[in-house]
Design an enzyme around this catalytic site. Structure first.
Site, mmCIF file in Angstrom:
data_model
loop_
_atom_site.group_PDB
_atom_site.id
_atom_site.type_symbol
_atom_site.label_atom_id
_atom_site.label_comp_id
_atom_site.label_asym_id
_atom_site.label_seq_id
_atom_site.Cartn_x
_atom_site.Cartn_y
_atom_site.Cartn_z
ATOM 1 N N CYS A 138 0.830 -1.212 0.000
ATOM 2 C CA CYS A 138 0.000 0.000 0.000
ATOM 3 C C CYS A 138 0.858 1.254 0.000
ATOM 4 C CB CYS A 138 -0.948 0.001 1.199
ATOM 5 S SG CYS A 138 -0.126 -0.029 2.803
ATOM 6 N N GLU A 189 -2.636 0.690 -4.547
ATOM 7 C CA GLU A 189 -2.125 -0.593 -4.057
ATOM 8 C C GLU A 189 -1.387 -1.305 -5.193
ATOM 9 O OE1 GLU A 189 -3.214 -1.882 -0.760
ATOM 10 O OE2 GLU A 189 -3.865 0.196 -0.509
#
Length: 377
Positions: free
Chosen positions: A335, A369
């Site tokens: 992330c 992501e």
């Protein structure tokens, strides 16, 4: 660079937002001299994508308004929210009904300072009401009346109220999510107040990517670090002979065990160990009662694949990177684009990137992501 949209959406411009941030991450990776395969890019739905949201409550003479805070010239700006395209239809409905009911019940309205919403793809909702007051028996009765009102309006909602050192739950504080992953249902319990994936549709794509990285591995074992509530664990376990998953937080660990049972998974051992402790155990530097209590004999495992989904800061230090590089195959979910690029620069000394993917969990923001399958050269 396009302006981040935190309190609104722009579906007509969505693709430009996605193109901009995927280009940014690709440039980060290329600047590190990393050889890249053609990435898979998984877009979000351009509206109604968020399954959870938090709103401040601003009281007025006639009731209250939901509000969020945006930045303008470096300063916080209050933005009132009536309908928010960024959250699910069920959450928007819950927001409207809660405002309507609060006009009729001052016990619900008074001293309310924040309203949080969590929903699943099936349209079930948990509403968490946060108060600056003591919650008494009369308030609990009002809470039950609110829940009944929402049910009458065809909203399957549970209510949780919180105040200092107090929590009142109407019936339940947990939702059951059902994700469709490669035509298979994955069931996940989601507990109010704990981490859940914010964008369920994009989460399905992340799980499909990880499944595709796990093909033909049935005779080998998987080690998963940072397993949380077991979202990846429950999905990937059928692809492997055995799985050892680790987590340090108590509530996610308990929820992961519940999720494994719900999905009829019986080849996973879940142990509360940190990444450092896992390294020590595999290096035979320390023995841990927590492994013995779970009947885990590391000699019985053939770990070919490591799954990591670290915090935004990534693996952080050389010891963690060297540990990761010990495995023939690494499924890395990230992330944090900057830490992802830095970690891959190290790991590609020994591994090649076989698969690369980007997942848009947070449309109209700079967050993206990433996922990679690394295979030893």
């Amino acid at each position: 660079m396009l302006k981040e949209l935190l309190t609104t959406t722009d579906p007509n411009n969505y693709q430009n937002y996605l193109n901009e941030k995927t280009a940014y991450v690709l440039n980060l990776l290329k600047d590190k001299g990393i050889t890249l395969p053609t990435p898979q890019i998984f877009p979000s739905t351009p509206s109604n994508y968020r399954m959870r949201a938090e709103f401040a409550v601003f009281h007025t003479e006639s009731g209250f308004e939901y509000c969020m805070y945006d930045k303008e010239n470096g300063k916080k700006k209050r933005v009132f929210i009536t309908y928010f395209d960024g959250v699910s239809l069920a959450i928007n409905k819950a927001m409207t009904l809660l405002k309507e009911y609060a006009l009729t019940d001052l016990l619900i309205k008074n001293r309310l300072f924040e309203a949080d919403f969590l929903c699943n793809l099936q349209g079930d909702v948990i509403i968490t009401l946060n108060y600056h007051k003591k919650l008494d028996d009369d308030f609990a009765v009002s809470l039950e009346k609110l829940r009944s009102y929402l049910q009458e309006k065809s909203l399957n909602a549970e209510i949780v109220a919180r105040a200092r050192k107090q929590k009142i739950t109407c019936k339940d504080d947990t939702l059951l999510e059902c994700l469709k992953v490669n035509d298979k249902n994955v069931y996940l319990y989601q507990i109010e107040g704990t981490f859940t994936q914010p964008n369920a549709v994009t989460c399905e794509k992340m799980l499909e990517f990880a499944l595709n990285c796990s093909k033909d591995m049935q005779q080998t074992d998987l080690l998963e670090l940072y397993c949380g509530s077991g979202t990846f664990t429950a999905t990937l376990a059928p692809c492997y002979r055995k799985v050892l998953a680790t987590e340090v937080a108590r509530v996610p660990t308990q929820n992961a065990l519940r999720n494994l049972e719900k999905n009829n998974i019986d080849n996973v051992k879940l142990v509360r160990l940190s990444a450092v402790e896992v390294t020590q155990a595999l290096n035979r530097e320390r023995t841990f009662n927590r492994l013995q209590q779970k009947d885990v004999d590391l000699n019985e495992y053939d770990f070919k694949t490591l799954l990591i989904d670290p915090p935004r800061a990534g693996l952080q230090d050389e010891a963690a990177l060297k540990f990761t590089a010990r495995f023939d195959r690494v499924i890395y979910i990230s992330c944090g684009p900057e830490s992802f690029a830095s970690d891959l620069q190290f790991l590609t000394k020994t591994h090649r990137i076989e698969k690369l993917a980007f997942f848009d969990q947070f449309p109209y923001t700079h967050h993206l992501e990433s996922g990679a399958l690394l295979v030893r050269r």
